[in-house]
Each structure stands twice: as structure tokens, then as C-alpha cells.
Write an enzyme that holds these catalytic residues in place. Structure first.
Site, PDB file in Angstrom:
ATOM      1  N   LYS A 117      -1.116  -9.362   2.552  1.00 45.16           N
ATOM      2  CA  LYS A 117      -0.317  -8.930   3.713  1.00 45.16           C
ATOM      3  C   LYS A 117      -1.211  -8.051   4.583  1.00 45.16           C
ATOM      4  O   LYS A 117      -2.023  -7.278   4.065  1.00 45.16           O
ATOM      5  CB  LYS A 117       0.922  -8.154   3.262  1.00 45.16           C
ATOM      6  CG  LYS A 117       1.753  -7.606   4.449  1.00 45.16           C
ATOM      7  CD  LYS A 117       3.146  -7.177   4.038  1.00 45.16           C
ATOM      8  CE  LYS A 117       3.229  -5.803   3.428  1.00 45.16           C
ATOM      9  NZ  LYS A 117       2.729  -4.710   4.292  1.00 45.16           N
ATOM     10  N   ASP A 134      -1.175  -6.078  -0.351  1.00 39.94           N
ATOM     11  CA  ASP A 134      -1.522  -5.509   0.957  1.00 39.94           C
ATOM     12  C   ASP A 134      -3.032  -5.315   1.111  1.00 39.94           C
ATOM     13  O   ASP A 134      -3.710  -4.888   0.169  1.00 39.94           O
ATOM     14  CB  ASP A 134      -0.900  -4.104   1.064  1.00 39.94           C
ATOM     15  CG  ASP A 134       0.235  -4.055   2.070  1.00 39.94           C
ATOM     16  OD1 ASP A 134       0.242  -4.864   3.012  1.00 39.94           O
ATOM     17  OD2 ASP A 134       1.104  -3.182   1.905  1.00 39.94           O
ATOM     18  N   ASP A 188       0.826  -1.212   0.000  1.00 39.57           N
ATOM     19  CA  ASP A 188       0.000   0.000   0.000  1.00 39.57           C
ATOM     20  C   ASP A 188       0.863   1.266   0.000  1.00 39.57           C
ATOM     21  O   ASP A 188       0.344   2.380  -0.057  1.00 39.57           O
ATOM     22  CB  ASP A 188      -1.042  -0.008   1.127  1.00 39.57           C
ATOM     23  CG  ASP A 188      -0.426  -0.035   2.513  1.00 39.57           C
ATOM     24  OD1 ASP A 188       0.810  -0.068   2.625  1.00 39.57           O
ATOM     25  OD2 ASP A 188      -1.209  -0.020   3.497  1.00 39.57           O
ATOM     26  N   SER A 189       2.211   1.097   0.004  1.00 45.31           N
ATOM     27  CA  SER A 189       3.088   2.251  -0.229  1.00 45.31           C
ATOM     28  C   SER A 189       2.772   2.887  -1.573  1.00 45.31           C
ATOM     29  O   SER A 189       3.141   4.037  -1.817  1.00 45.31           O
ATOM     30  CB  SER A 189       4.559   1.818  -0.185  1.00 45.31           C
ATOM     31  OG  SER A 189       4.808   0.805  -1.138  1.00 45.31           O
ATOM     32  N   GLU A 203      -1.164  -5.585   8.265  1.00 42.09           N
ATOM     33  CA  GLU A 203      -0.294  -4.890   9.225  1.00 42.09           C
ATOM     34  C   GLU A 203      -0.736  -5.133  10.672  1.00 42.09           C
ATOM     35  O   GLU A 203      -1.931  -5.165  10.960  1.00 42.09           O
ATOM     36  CB  GLU A 203      -0.322  -3.373   8.954  1.00 42.09           C
ATOM     37  CG  GLU A 203       0.430  -2.995   7.695  1.00 42.09           C
ATOM     38  CD  GLU A 203       0.607  -1.493   7.544  1.00 42.09           C
ATOM     39  OE1 GLU A 203       0.336  -0.720   8.492  1.00 42.09           O
ATOM     40  OE2 GLU A 203       1.019  -1.081   6.443  1.00 42.09           O
ATOM     41  N   GLU A 250       9.607  -4.019   9.836  1.00 43.55           N
ATOM     42  CA  GLU A 250       9.933  -2.697   9.281  1.00 43.55           C
ATOM     43  C   GLU A 250      10.489  -1.754  10.341  1.00 43.55           C
ATOM     44  O   GLU A 250       9.871  -1.563  11.399  1.00 43.55           O
ATOM     45  CB  GLU A 250       8.683  -2.078   8.611  1.00 43.55           C
ATOM     46  CG  GLU A 250       8.995  -0.708   7.995  1.00 43.55           C
ATOM     47  CD  GLU A 250       7.983  -0.210   6.998  1.00 43.55           C
ATOM     48  OE1 GLU A 250       7.056  -0.970   6.620  1.00 43.55           O
ATOM     49  OE2 GLU A 250       8.108   0.963   6.577  1.00 43.55           O
TER      50      GLU A 250
HETATM   51  O1  KIV Z   1       3.542  -1.066   1.396  1.00 43.07           O
HETATM   52  C1  KIV Z   1       4.675  -1.537   1.224  1.00 43.07           C
HETATM   53  O2  KIV Z   1       5.322  -1.336   0.184  1.00 43.07           O
HETATM   54  C2  KIV Z   1       5.222  -2.368   2.286  1.00 43.07           C
HETATM   55  C3  KIV Z   1       6.663  -2.733   2.221  1.00 43.07           C
HETATM   56  C4  KIV Z   1       7.530  -1.555   2.378  1.00 43.07           C
HETATM   57  C5  KIV Z   1       7.005  -3.809   3.165  1.00 43.07           C
HETATM   58  O3  KIV Z   1       4.529  -2.702   3.196  1.00 43.07           O
END
Ligand code: KIV
Length: 261
Positions: A115, A85, A46-47, A117, A185
Site C-alpha cells: 500500500k 504499507d 505503518d500505524s 499513500e 481515510e
Molecule cells: O497504517 C494503517 O494501519 C493504515 C490503515 C489505517 C488504513 O493505513
């Protein structure tokens, strides 16, 4: 051969396995770049809310935004395991909502895993439910960017003994709940080493030192495309400036009549 969830889950048990390499993607081109570079896992993180959509945090990203980016990334990824994510508010409200969101990601984007969090009890409960329903889960502890407001910024986590103990306990709970791998992280290297030595599943570090099973970076940071990068990221090229220079040359040539000639 394509990388599978079970291969990743047992990475640490494989004799002579090299460190696990993870790169992020947000569209077909970044997916192709990460996959063709040889990443074992491509993460549609989600970055992308910040990298590709221009938001200041990951919080505004919706499930619908994520599905568009995940489907585009999928078209670029042939070999790597594709993990996506769960965006903010796509899993927090209820267990049912978590399963629906994760299920939509697998169904609509053909990703192999999601994924999520955090590592507190409610997240652990969700991980357990997802795994029970056949949805593989990568965990993520330490600096979890969806909690940026709680942390008061994108700050390193686990610096006090109490915080470090909590993060270690969360990592163990997530493994117990069935997570097949875990992102660590922006935590101290010693804590990442302790977690990595304690768990059976692989740890994937970002700003967590050299003792993890593997490493992940945001592809835009690796390529030097981002206007800003976190202190732990390493740029292996300066494509942002090269792209600006190339585009500027086109502007100049059109204005001078040199192109199209
Ligand atoms: O959102 C993302 O890109 C991430 C990675 C930096 C692990 O969670």
C-alpha cells in the site's frame, strides 16, 4: 480458500458480495487474530509505528522495521490477503527506490501486495511502475498519516469543494494507474460515496462513512488495546483494562504468596 488480489479487485462486480473487511496486524498474534476472525485482507499498516513501537507518528518507521513486522504477521496469516504499507521515505526518493522497497516486501515477507499513500502525480507514476513490474498496489487517499505535518495534525480531509475535487481526481488517477483497491481515510461520507460510485475498484473506508465497498480499522482499536483512539474507531472490547487487571492480579498474588501456592 485464500483471498487473492484479483478477487479483491473485482469485489464490486461479484453478485451479492458482502462488504470487504480489513484489519491491521503488526506481529504473529495480531495476524492470527485478524485472520482467524475472518478478515478478507490483513494490512500490516505503518500505524504499527504508533500502535506497537510507541512513536507519535508513522514517520520514524523504517523499511527494516516494517520487514520484521510483516514477516511476523505473515506467520499468523493463512487465508486473508496480506498487504504491507510502504513506510515513509522507502518510496519517495525515486522510482528505483520504490520498486526496490516494494520488491523487498514481497520477496522477504511473502506479502501479496503493498500500500502506498497519496495520489499526486509522483505517487501515480510509482503505482504505474510497480504494477508494470507485477507488484499489486493498494492506494490510500484523504488523511494520509505520512503527511501529518503538511496537514497540521490528523485532521479530516476533503471538507472544501476544492479539496474534495482533488481527492476524487487522485482516486481516479490511482485506479487508472492500476491500483487494485483504495483506502479512503477520514473524509466526508458524501465524498466517499461519490468516489465509491465513480470507481470500479473497491474502496475501503476508515472514518469515511458507510458507503464504501468495505471498512478497515486498526486491530488494537477494535480490541480496545490502544490508550487513545481516533474519533471514528469503535472498540468491541476493553482488552487493555482486562490485561492490566490480570497482570496486576499476578503481581498481587506473587507478593502475597498466593502464587505459586
Ligand atoms: O497504517 C494503517 O494501519 C493504515 C490503515 C489505517 C488504513 O493505513
Amino acid at each position: 480458500m485464500a483471498v487473492s488480489v484479483s478477487q479483491v479487485a473485482t469485489w464490486k462486480q461479484r453478485q451479492g458480495a458482502s462488504p470487504l473487511v480489513v484489519l491491521t496486524a503488526w506481529d504473529v498474534m495480531s495476524g492470527q487474530i485478524a485472520d482467524q476472525a475472518g478478515a478478507d485482507i490483513v494490512l500490516v499498516g505503518d500505524s504499527l509505528a504508533m500502535v506497537a513501537l510507541g512513536y507519535d507518528t508513522t514517520l520514524p518507521l523504517t523499511l527494516e522495521d516494517m520487514l520484521i513486522c510483516a514477516k511476523a504477521s505473515r506467520r499468523g496469516v493463512q487465508r486473508a490477503l496480506l498487504v504491507v504499507d510502504l513506510p515513509f521515505l522507502s518510496y519517495q526518493p525515486s522510482l528505483e527506490e520504490t520498486i526496490r522497497s516494494a520488491g523487498r516486501i514481497l520477496k522477504e515477507s511473502a506479502a501479496q501486495a503493498v500500500k502506498i499513500e497519496g495520489g499526486h502525480a509522483a505517487v501515480v507514476e510509482r503505482v504505474q511502475a510497480l504494477v508494470q513490474w507485477g507488484i499489486p498496489v493498494m492506494g490510500h487517499v484523504g488523511l494520509t498519516p505520512q503527511s501529518v505535518n503538511q496537514f497540521g495534525g490528523f485532521r479530516k480531509q476533503g471538507k472544501t469543494e476544492a479539496e474534495a475535487d482533488r481527492i476524487l481526481a487522485e482516486a481516479q488517477d490511482l485506479e487508472q494507474a492500476g491500483a487494485f483497491s483504495l483506502v479512503l481515510e477520514h473524509i466526508p461520507a458524501d465524498l466517499a460515496r461519490k468516489i465509491s460510485n465513480t470507481l470500479t475498484i473497491p474502496t475501503i473506508g476508515i472514518g469515511a462513512g458507510p458507503h464504501c465497498t468495505g471498512q478497515v480499522l486498526v486491530t488494537a482499536d477494535v480490541l480496545g488495546l490502544s490508550p487513545w483512539q481516533p474519533p471514528f474507531a469503535k472498540a468491541y472490547a476493553n482488552l487493555r483494562q482486562q490485561a492490566i487487571d490480570a497482570a496486576q492480579q499476578f503481581c498481587d498474588e506473587v507478593r502475597s504468596g498466593q502464587y505459586p501456592g
